[in-house]
Design an enzyme around this catalytic site. Structure first.
Site, PDB file in Angstrom:
ATOM      1  N   ASP A 174     -44.250 -15.511  29.332  1.00 15.06           N
ATOM      2  CA  ASP A 174     -44.838 -16.250  27.922  1.00 15.06           C
ATOM      3  C   ASP A 174     -44.701 -14.856  26.659  1.00 15.06           C
ATOM      4  OD1 ASP A 174     -46.068 -16.771  25.837  1.00 15.06           O
ATOM      5  OD2 ASP A 174     -48.039 -17.751  27.580  1.00 15.06           O
TER       6      ASP A 174
ATOM      7  N   GLU B 193     -57.430 -33.751  27.934  1.00 13.64           N
ATOM      8  CA  GLU B 193     -57.323 -34.389  26.520  1.00 13.64           C
ATOM      9  C   GLU B 193     -56.225 -35.291  25.898  1.00 13.64           C
ATOM     10  OE1 GLU B 193     -57.822 -31.800  23.840  1.00 13.64           O
ATOM     11  OE2 GLU B 193     -60.716 -30.991  24.599  1.00 13.64           O
TER      12      GLU B 193
ATOM     13  N   THR C 258     -54.083 -18.474  34.522  1.00 15.12           N
ATOM     14  CA  THR C 258     -55.402 -18.037  35.547  1.00 15.12           C
ATOM     15  C   THR C 258     -54.527 -19.356  36.120  1.00 15.12           C
ATOM     16  OG1 THR C 258     -57.194 -18.342  33.138  1.00 15.12           O
ATOM     17  CG2 THR C 258     -57.425 -19.097  35.654  1.00 15.12           C
TER      18      THR C 258
ATOM     19  N   GLY D 128     -50.357 -24.646  25.329  1.00 14.65           N
ATOM     20  CA  GLY D 128     -51.265 -23.539  25.192  1.00 14.65           C
ATOM     21  C   GLY D 128     -52.352 -23.614  24.978  1.00 14.65           C
TER      22      GLY D 128
ATOM     23  N   ASN E 164     -57.860 -28.660  33.935  1.00 14.84           N
ATOM     24  CA  ASN E 164     -58.713 -27.069  34.187  1.00 14.84           C
ATOM     25  C   ASN E 164     -59.591 -28.000  33.268  1.00 14.84           C
ATOM     26  OD1 ASN E 164     -57.716 -25.218  35.240  1.00 14.84           O
ATOM     27  ND2 ASN E 164     -55.924 -24.659  34.267  1.00 14.84           N
TER      28      ASN E 164
ATOM     29  N   GLY F 167     -54.950 -23.095  30.212  1.00 17.93           N
ATOM     30  CA  GLY F 167     -55.468 -22.484  31.674  1.00 17.93           C
ATOM     31  C   GLY F 167     -54.545 -21.945  32.615  1.00 17.93           C
TER      32      GLY F 167
END
Length: 340
Positions: free
Chosen positions: A63, A245, A41, A35, A272, A38
């Site tokens: 979703d 990350e 998008t 979650g 992203n 992006g």
């Protein structure tokens, strides 16, 4: 299948989604990830690019948050609707937890439960719900049936966050369990139930138990057939979306392993929200974050050297509305070049 670009004499995978646009046999494209990375998008942007090279494109959100309406600034529902400004791009938002009674009803809108007053209540619904995931499975099967009848050339799924993304692969088994349970009930109590139902006006849509079983069987056949297509790399691929990350990279690796175990093709990752601070930038936070992102980007490139890894920048504005989505979508096919 994927095209390659030669960089410094080494063969590297092209850092775009061009291979997906060029693969004309593709019918199903799933876009998934954690979650907030992006996904929506990316799926909207991919659908926009596909609309340039395909006859008809359908974008479906499974979703529950339903962000397609927000992304395009246009209300979508459970019926496919053309996206404003496009003649060959449609979108729909489905509720993966739609009522099983709605699915089994053949369009009859009577609100009365024919079994009410007999002390049975919503017996059929309760029976079906006792098998985990059957409601979602039938909802998904019904959507697939509708999608197949609409005959779009390519369908893009904006999926729910990672935990739910791959549930559809278990749906044929779930429906088989539900069918076995209902068949058992039908063989034991079928005649009695049919006579009771007959006296009370039948199930919604005037169906009897056998017709209800047939309906479920046809849904199971649909979902099994489509599942076979999902495992065919010529027809289906999965685009993973992440950010640079640790947690997102971990989720992506878990998802890719699961997709591989199910035999589903995946060869593209969109990363992203990347920062590209200008040289000599005095922004400490930007530089520290970029350093961290570079570390995880290097890991992604090392782990997925045979993937198309697309690097997308963090933008100063939200990507909402047709114009901004179109601009963003260009970077999926023409790699972003950061300002010096």
């Amino acid at each position: 299948m994927s095209s390659t670009a030669v960089v410094h004499g080494d063969d590297l995978m092209e850092p775009t989604l061009q291979s997906i646009l060029s693969q004309k046999t593709l019918r199903w494209i799933f876009v998934g990830g954690k979650g907030g990375v992006g996904k929506t998008t990316t799926s909207c942007s991919l659908a926009i690019q596909l609309a340039k090279v395909r006859k008809s494109v359908l974008l479906i959100s499974t979703d529950p948050a339903h962000n397609l309406s927000d992304a395009f600034g246009q209300k979508f529902g459970k019926e496919a609707r053309l996206v404003d400004g496009y003649s060959n791009l449609s979108a729909m938002e489905i509720d993966p937890n739609g009522s099983i009674q709605d699915l089994l009803a053949s369009g009859d809108s009577q609100g009365d439960d024919p079994l009410a007053g007999l002390g049975m209540g919503n017996m059929m619904q309760d029976l079906a719900f006792s098998i985990p995931g059957v409601d979602e499975a039938m909802s998904f099967a019904e959507v697939l049936k509708q999608v197949k009848s609409l005959s779009y050339e390519v369908i893009v799924f904006d999926t729910a966050p990672t935990g739910h993304t791959l549930r559809f692969l278990q749906f044929p088994t779930v429906l088989e369990k539900a069918l076995a349970k209902l068949s058992q009930l039908s063989s034991q109590f079928g005649p009695m139930l049919n006579s009771i139902l007959g006296a009370r006006g039948g199930l919604p849509g005037g169906q009897n138990i056998d017709e209800l079983l047939q309906k479920m069987e046809s849904l199971r056949e649909t979902i099994s057939e489509v599942n076979t297509q999902f495992k065919n790399p010529d027809m289906t691929t999965f685009v993973c979306v992440c950010i640079a990350e640790f947690l997102s990279l971990y989720e992506t690796e878990r998802m890719i392993q699961e997709l591989t175990s199910y035999g589903i093709d995946t060869h593209a990752i969109v990363v992203n929200q990347l920062l590209f601070p200008k040289e000599g930038s005095g922004c400490e936070q930007c530089n520290a974050r970029r350093k961290m992102q570079k570390k995880y980007l290097e890991q992604i490139e090392e782990l997925y050297e045979d993937f198309n890894v697309v690097r997308m920048p963090l933008l100063v504005e939200e990507v909402r509305g047709k114009e901004k989505l179109e601009k963003f979508s260009e970077m999926l096919v023409h790699p972003y070049v950061p300002p010096q």
